[in-house]
Every structure is written in structure tokens, then in C-alpha cells.
Design a protein around this motif. Structure first.
Motif, PDB file in Angstrom:
ATOM      1  N   PHE A  12       0.870  -1.166   0.000  1.00  0.00           N
ATOM      2  CA  PHE A  12       0.000   0.000   0.000  1.00  0.00           C
ATOM      3  C   PHE A  12       0.919   1.232   0.000  1.00  0.00           C
ATOM      4  CE2 PHE A  12      -2.328  -3.522   1.615  1.00  0.00           C
ATOM      5  CZ  PHE A  12      -3.653  -3.336   1.248  1.00  0.00           C
ATOM      6  N   PRO A  13       0.979   1.985  -1.092  1.00  0.00           N
ATOM      7  CA  PRO A  13       2.096   2.911  -1.294  1.00  0.00           C
ATOM      8  C   PRO A  13       1.970   4.305  -0.694  1.00  0.00           C
ATOM      9  CG  PRO A  13       0.742   2.858  -3.255  1.00  0.00           C
ATOM     10  CD  PRO A  13       0.147   1.860  -2.306  1.00  0.00           C
ATOM     11  N   TRP A  14       0.845   4.625  -0.049  1.00  0.00           N
ATOM     12  CA  TRP A  14       0.666   6.008   0.385  1.00  0.00           C
ATOM     13  C   TRP A  14       0.964   6.193   1.868  1.00  0.00           C
ATOM     14  CZ3 TRP A  14      -2.998   3.878  -3.064  1.00  0.00           C
ATOM     15  CH2 TRP A  14      -2.965   4.449  -4.351  1.00  0.00           C
ATOM     16  N   CYS A  15       1.499   7.381   2.193  1.00  0.00           N
ATOM     17  CA  CYS A  15       1.710   7.834   3.563  1.00  0.00           C
ATOM     18  C   CYS A  15       1.134   9.249   3.679  1.00  0.00           C
ATOM     19  CB  CYS A  15       3.199   7.894   3.906  1.00  0.00           C
ATOM     20  SG  CYS A  15       3.988   6.296   4.104  1.00  0.00           S
ATOM     21  N   VAL A  16       0.918   9.702   4.917  1.00  0.00           N
ATOM     22  CA  VAL A  16       0.495  11.084   5.109  1.00  0.00           C
ATOM     23  C   VAL A  16       1.603  12.015   4.630  1.00  0.00           C
ATOM     24  CG1 VAL A  16      -0.124  12.838   6.820  1.00  0.00           C
ATOM     25  CG2 VAL A  16      -1.063  10.518   7.000  1.00  0.00           C
ATOM     26  N   GLN A  17       2.864  11.671   4.971  1.00  0.00           N
ATOM     27  CA  GLN A  17       4.009  12.410   4.446  1.00  0.00           C
ATOM     28  C   GLN A  17       5.209  11.475   4.409  1.00  0.00           C
ATOM     29  OE1 GLN A  17       4.318  15.631   7.312  1.00  0.00           O
ATOM     30  NE2 GLN A  17       5.967  14.593   8.412  1.00  0.00           N
ATOM     31  N   LYS A  18       6.169  11.795   3.556  1.00  0.00           N
ATOM     32  CA  LYS A  18       7.363  10.968   3.387  1.00  0.00           C
ATOM     33  C   LYS A  18       8.373  11.299   4.478  1.00  0.00           C
ATOM     34  CE  LYS A  18      10.061   8.293   0.635  1.00  0.00           C
ATOM     35  NZ  LYS A  18       9.735   6.947   0.157  1.00  0.00           N
ATOM     36  N   CYS A  19       8.856  10.275   5.190  1.00  0.00           N
ATOM     37  CA  CYS A  19       9.862  10.487   6.229  1.00  0.00           C
ATOM     38  C   CYS A  19      11.235  10.678   5.583  1.00  0.00           C
ATOM     39  CB  CYS A  19       9.898   9.301   7.181  1.00  0.00           C
ATOM     40  SG  CYS A  19       8.374   9.090   8.135  1.00  0.00           S
ATOM     41  N   PRO A  20      12.097  11.502   6.159  1.00  0.00           N
ATOM     42  CA  PRO A  20      13.374  11.833   5.517  1.00  0.00           C
ATOM     43  C   PRO A  20      14.372  10.683   5.440  1.00  0.00           C
ATOM     44  CG  PRO A  20      13.253  12.805   7.709  1.00  0.00           C
ATOM     45  CD  PRO A  20      11.884  12.272   7.401  1.00  0.00           C
ATOM     46  N   TYR A  21      14.154   9.620   6.204  1.00  0.00           N
ATOM     47  CA  TYR A  21      15.074   8.481   6.195  1.00  0.00           C
ATOM     48  C   TYR A  21      14.562   7.327   5.334  1.00  0.00           C
ATOM     49  CZ  TYR A  21      11.612   6.686   9.454  1.00  0.00           C
ATOM     50  OH  TYR A  21      10.428   6.291  10.021  1.00  0.00           O
ATOM     51  N   CYS A  22      13.338   7.423   4.840  1.00  0.00           N
ATOM     52  CA  CYS A  22      12.658   6.269   4.230  1.00  0.00           C
ATOM     53  C   CYS A  22      13.027   6.088   2.764  1.00  0.00           C
ATOM     54  CB  CYS A  22      11.145   6.443   4.363  1.00  0.00           C
ATOM     55  SG  CYS A  22      10.207   5.102   3.602  1.00  0.00           S
ATOM     56  N   PHE A  24      11.674   3.271   1.195  1.00  0.00           N
ATOM     57  CA  PHE A  24      10.659   2.362   0.694  1.00  0.00           C
ATOM     58  C   PHE A  24       9.822   3.057  -0.382  1.00  0.00           C
ATOM     59  CE2 PHE A  24      10.830   0.481   5.164  1.00  0.00           C
ATOM     60  CZ  PHE A  24      11.701  -0.514   4.777  1.00  0.00           C
ATOM     61  N   ASN A  25       9.048   2.287  -1.115  1.00  0.00           N
ATOM     62  CA  ASN A  25       8.194   2.847  -2.151  1.00  0.00           C
ATOM     63  C   ASN A  25       6.953   3.436  -1.485  1.00  0.00           C
ATOM     64  OD1 ASN A  25       7.253   3.449  -4.767  1.00  0.00           O
ATOM     65  ND2 ASN A  25       5.956   1.625  -4.732  1.00  0.00           N
ATOM     66  N   SER A  26       7.104   4.674  -1.012  1.00  0.00           N
ATOM     67  CA  SER A  26       5.988   5.354  -0.367  1.00  0.00           C
ATOM     68  C   SER A  26       5.853   6.760  -0.940  1.00  0.00           C
ATOM     69  CB  SER A  26       6.190   5.421   1.149  1.00  0.00           C
ATOM     70  OG  SER A  26       7.382   6.097   1.474  1.00  0.00           O
ATOM     71  N   HIS A  27       4.609   7.229  -0.995  1.00  0.00           N
ATOM     72  CA  HIS A  27       4.311   8.503  -1.648  1.00  0.00           C
ATOM     73  C   HIS A  27       3.350   9.293  -0.759  1.00  0.00           C
ATOM     74  CE1 HIS A  27       5.960   7.012  -5.548  1.00  0.00           C
ATOM     75  NE2 HIS A  27       5.616   5.857  -5.011  1.00  0.00           N
ATOM     76  N   ALA A  28       3.649  10.578  -0.566  1.00  0.00           N
ATOM     77  CA  ALA A  28       2.777  11.436   0.232  1.00  0.00           C
ATOM     78  C   ALA A  28       1.392  11.495  -0.411  1.00  0.00           C
ATOM     79  CB  ALA A  28       3.381  12.825   0.356  1.00  0.00           C
ATOM     80  N   LEU A  29       0.376  11.306   0.412  1.00  0.00           N
ATOM     81  CA  LEU A  29      -0.994  11.278  -0.083  1.00  0.00           C
ATOM     82  C   LEU A  29      -1.495  12.699  -0.339  1.00  0.00           C
ATOM     83  CD1 LEU A  29      -3.450   9.423  -0.619  1.00  0.00           C
ATOM     84  CD2 LEU A  29      -4.115   9.816   1.772  1.00  0.00           C
ATOM     85  N   ARG A  30      -2.038  12.913  -1.500  1.00  0.00           N
ATOM     86  CA  ARG A  30      -2.647  14.199  -1.834  1.00  0.00           C
ATOM     87  C   ARG A  30      -4.142  13.957  -2.058  1.00  0.00           C
ATOM     88  NH1 ARG A  30       2.417  14.091  -3.975  1.00  0.00           N
ATOM     89  NH2 ARG A  30       3.743  15.909  -3.549  1.00  0.00           N
ATOM     90  N   GLY A  31      -4.934  14.420  -1.115  1.00  0.00           N
ATOM     91  CA  GLY A  31      -6.362  14.158  -1.197  1.00  0.00           C
ATOM     92  C   GLY A  31      -6.719  12.867  -0.490  1.00  0.00           C
ATOM     93  N   GLY A  65       3.868  -1.033   3.578  1.00  0.00           N
ATOM     94  CA  GLY A  65       3.792   0.199   2.834  1.00  0.00           C
ATOM     95  C   GLY A  65       5.041   1.041   2.942  1.00  0.00           C
ATOM     96  N   GLY A  66       4.819   2.365   2.774  1.00  0.00           N
ATOM     97  CA  GLY A  66       3.576   3.058   2.909  1.00  0.00           C
ATOM     98  C   GLY A  66       2.911   2.854   4.272  1.00  0.00           C
ATOM     99  N   THR A  67       1.643   3.221   4.298  1.00  0.00           N
ATOM    100  CA  THR A  67       0.852   3.098   5.525  1.00  0.00           C
ATOM    101  C   THR A  67      -0.457   2.393   5.218  1.00  0.00           C
ATOM    102  OG1 THR A  67       1.823   5.194   6.299  1.00  0.00           O
ATOM    103  CG2 THR A  67      -0.090   4.364   7.495  1.00  0.00           C
ATOM    104  N   GLY A 263       0.901  -5.289  -5.715  1.00  0.00           N
ATOM    105  CA  GLY A 263       0.791  -3.887  -5.327  1.00  0.00           C
ATOM    106  C   GLY A 263       1.902  -3.060  -5.947  1.00  0.00           C
ATOM    107  N   ALA A 264       1.790  -1.751  -5.839  1.00  0.00           N
ATOM    108  CA  ALA A 264       2.748  -0.840  -6.461  1.00  0.00           C
ATOM    109  C   ALA A 264       4.151  -1.060  -5.916  1.00  0.00           C
ATOM    110  CB  ALA A 264       2.318   0.601  -6.214  1.00  0.00           C
ATOM    111  N   GLY A 265       5.072  -1.417  -6.795  1.00  0.00           N
ATOM    112  CA  GLY A 265       6.457  -1.631  -6.404  1.00  0.00           C
ATOM    113  C   GLY A 265       6.732  -2.943  -5.698  1.00  0.00           C
TER     114      GLY A 265
END
Length: 380
Positions: A12-22, A24-31, A65-67, A263-265
Motif C-alpha cells: 500500500f504505497p501512500w503515507c500522510v508524508q514521506k519520512c526523511p530516512y525512508c 521504501f516505495n511510499s508517496h505522500a498522499l494528496r487528497g 507500505g507506505g501506511t 501492489g505498487a512496487g
């Protein structure tokens, strides 16, 4: 090799925001989270993967994820129902969902449990408010504690807590205070790992001041003693568990079992008549949503060569404290143990591997110099 255990990883590739150390295939959620579209894409993706029939029951499912906890319990339930319609579940299947304290919600936790999730992995990372801010986390220490309480109230009796050490300007006393705080919560499993600067992360581009090697070694030694005294046995480089609570999904990775990656990635590994096949899906959520369920949804596919097999196998099994029986090499790869004769002999000569011919296990020296040990198997 068709009798290998089989697991399923769902990304599940979305997070509220991307952590500076991460990394992983995670993307800040927009909307809003595109729950329905993504669940449908996961199901299409699984159907495409299962064009190659699969009769083995799933021994574990891991939703990472992600989250994943950004998704509602209804969405997670739909995913698990779709999986169970297509694949048999082992009677004692382990089903894990990653959750962040910042997205913890009592009704969701109860819903996840009702949907079939029986293990939670909660990303605490630190119980120090200042460190959480440096790490870009969206929760505070109180929310981390509350997340475990919510999990218990929802009926979860198998919980992992993720905790990092060697954080920016962290002292040994601060690292141990973090660890003591997590141990006081009495989770069944602790993933305790060192912060490292990974390529293509914000921390790699602008490194924070981290403890030096001597300080990190002191933290590690003292922390291991704390974990052991509290009843958590180390069974892998960063994994500590109470008796019988090892993460079965991760053990399948480390023992070179098979797993579907959806899933994505997501990455997967399947063994068959053609050999060991690795597949990877498109990383970007938009591209994944457009292509899932078609041949275009698989970004990479390759069959491991006999030359690649030693390092692929050892990258996993040498992470385990107990090692694995030497016979597992042939069972998992289909290749004779003689293929490892030269690097094994050198590793044992250097004191990096145990001399027992029936066991593939690093010595204490081998664990401390794991990268050096693995290099021996690169050109086996």
C-alpha cells in the motif's frame, strides 16, 4: 521446489508524508486515499499473477507500505476476502498489517481484526518527542502508547513494535530509555534496528549528525542485553521475539521461501520448472493503477542464474542467528551443495562460518562482519 512455503505480500504505497530516512516505495498522499480503485487494482494484479496456477496454501500475508492503516477496515476486508476466494489459507495463517500510531483508530483496529488480520506491526520508531520530529513522524509518544492499547482492546495478542536507534545526536542513555519504554509495553515482537542513511532519501542528501561507530556499538551491545533480560530472543539481525512469536512471514523470506508480491512496487519470488523467478511491479501508484492486471503491470521479470543463486540465497539465510540446515540450499534452489564448496571453505577458514558441514550459520565474527562474509558468495 514446488513444496516451498508460499506467502503473499500486499503493498500500500501512500503515507500522510514521506519520512526523511525512508527509502521504501511510499508517496505522500494528496487528497483522499483511492481505496476502491486500489483494491480493484490489487485484485486484478493477483488474478494476473495466478495465470500460473497455484495450489499451495498461503502460510502468511503481510500488508506493508507506505501506511496500510490509511485504508479502512472495509477496504482491508475486501482485499482479504478476494485473496481467500483465489488461494487456500493454511489453518494457522499469519496475517499482518503495518500501522502507524498517527493513523491509529480504535474502530479500524477492531475492524481489521474482524476482517482476519491477526498481527499488527506498529511503527513507533522512538518514544522521544524531539526525535520523532527529527524523523518526520506525525505521531507523538502518547499516540504510540495509545496505539498498542487500542490494539489490545481490539483483540490483538500478537503485536510487533518497530524501534530505531543511533538517531541524530542520540546518546546511549537516550537509546536505552527508548528501548525500555517499548519493553514496558510488552509487545510480542520487537524490530530494533539502526538508522542508516539510504540513497535517494532526504537524510542522504542532507545528513543529520549521527552517533559515531563506537557509540553505536555500545548502544547495540547494551540494548541486546536489555532485550534478552526482558525475554526477547534475537533470531535475525534486527528481530527479537518472545518464544513462539517470530514473524513467520519474514522467516519465509529469510529461509528463501516463495512469496507473491502484489501492489505498487511489490517484489515477488516463485520457484518452478523454469527455476527461481523474481518479479517486480511498477512503483509509481498512477502507473500501477493504470497497468495492474496486465503484462504491462510487471516492470521487471528475471530468472535467477546459477551464478546469482549463492548470493541471493545467502543474503537471506545468513541474517538468521540459528542459520539453516545445509540441506535447505538444495531444497530451495535445486542446485547441489557442491556449488557452494569454494566460498564455504573460505568462509570457514576465515572463521566467519561455523565448521559444521550440516549447517549454514555465521559465527559471532561472521555476524559482526556480515558484509565481508556475503562478498565471498558474490562470484561463487
Amino acid at each position: 521446489m514446488t513444496d516451498l512455503p508460499l506467502s503473499l505480500y500486499l503493498h500500500f504505497p501512500w503515507c500522510v508524508q514521506k519520512c526523511p530516512y525512508c527509502d521504501f516505495n511510499s508517496h505522500a498522499l494528496r487528497g483522499d486515499t483511492p481505496e476502491d480503485a486500489y483494491v480493484e487494482a490489487l485484485v486484478r494484479d493477483l488474478d494476473h499473477e495466478l495465470r500460473e496456477p497455484e495450489s499451495r496454501p498461503l502460510t502468511s500475508i503481510f500488508m506493508g507500505g507506505g501506511t496500510p492503516s490509511l485504508f479502512s477496515d472495509r477496504a482491508i476486508g475486501r482485499v482479504l476476502e478476494a485473496v481467500q476466494r483465489r488461494l487456500a489459507f493454511a489453518p494457522d495463517i499469519e496475517i499482518t498489517l503495518e500501522a502507524n500510531p498517527g493513523t491509529a483508530d480504535a474502530s479500524h483496529f477492531r475492524g481489521y481484526r474482524t476482517a482476519g488480520v491477526n498481527r499488527l506491526s506498529i511503527g513507533v520508531q522512538s518514544l522521544d518527542a524531539a526525535q520523532l520530529k527529527k524523523l518526520g513522524r506525525i505521531h507523538d509518544p502518547g499516540q504510540a502508547v495509545a496505539a498498542l492499547e487500542l490494539a489490545r482492546a481490539a483483540g490483538f495478542d500478537n503485536v510487533n513494535l518497530d524501534l530505531m536507534f543511533a538517531l541524530p545526536q542520540q546518546s546511549e542513555a537516550q537509546a536505552l530509555a527508548d528501548l525500555d519504554g517499548v519493553l514496558a509495553l510488552q509487545p510480542e515482537h520487537v524490530s530494533w534496528y539502526q538508522l542508516t542513511l539510504e540513497p535517494n532519501t532526504e537524510f542522504a542528501a542532507r545528513p543529520p549528525p549521527l552517533p559515531d561507530d563506537d557509540a553505536v556499538a555500545a548502544m547495540f551491545d547494551a540494548g541486546q542485553a536489555r532485550l534478552a533480560a526482558a525475554g526477547y530472543a534475537q533470531y535475525e539481525v534486527s528481530a527479537y521475539a518472545r518464544p513462539g512469536r517470530q514473524a513467520r512471514h519474514n522467516l519465509n523470506y529469510w529461509e528463501f521461501g516463495d512469496y507473491l508480491g502484489i501492489g505498487a512496487g511489490a517484489h515477488g519470488k516463485r520457484s518452478g520448472a523454469a527455476g527461481v523467478i523474481r518479479r517486480a511491479r511498477h512503483k509509481h501508484p498512477k502507473r500501477y493503477l493504470e497497468s495492474a492486471g496486465t503484462a504491462a503491470g510487471v516492470q521487471e521479470e528475471r530468472i535467477l542464474s546459477a551464478q546469482e543463486m549463492p548470493i541471493e540465497f545467502m543474503l537471506n539465510v545468513l541474517r538468521l542467528n540459528a542459520g539453516v540446515p545445509a540441506a535447505l540450499w538444495e531444497a530451495r534452489t535445486g542446485l547441489p551443495l557442491a556449488a557452494l564448496a569454494t566460498p564455504l571453505a573460505e568462509a570457514r577458514r576465515l572463521g566467519l562460518m561455523e565448521p559444521d558441514p550440516g549447517l549454514l550459520r555465521p559465527t559471532a565474527l561472521g555476524h559482526r562482519h556480515l558484509n565481508r562474509l556475503l562478498e565471498l558468495f558474490l562470484d561463487a
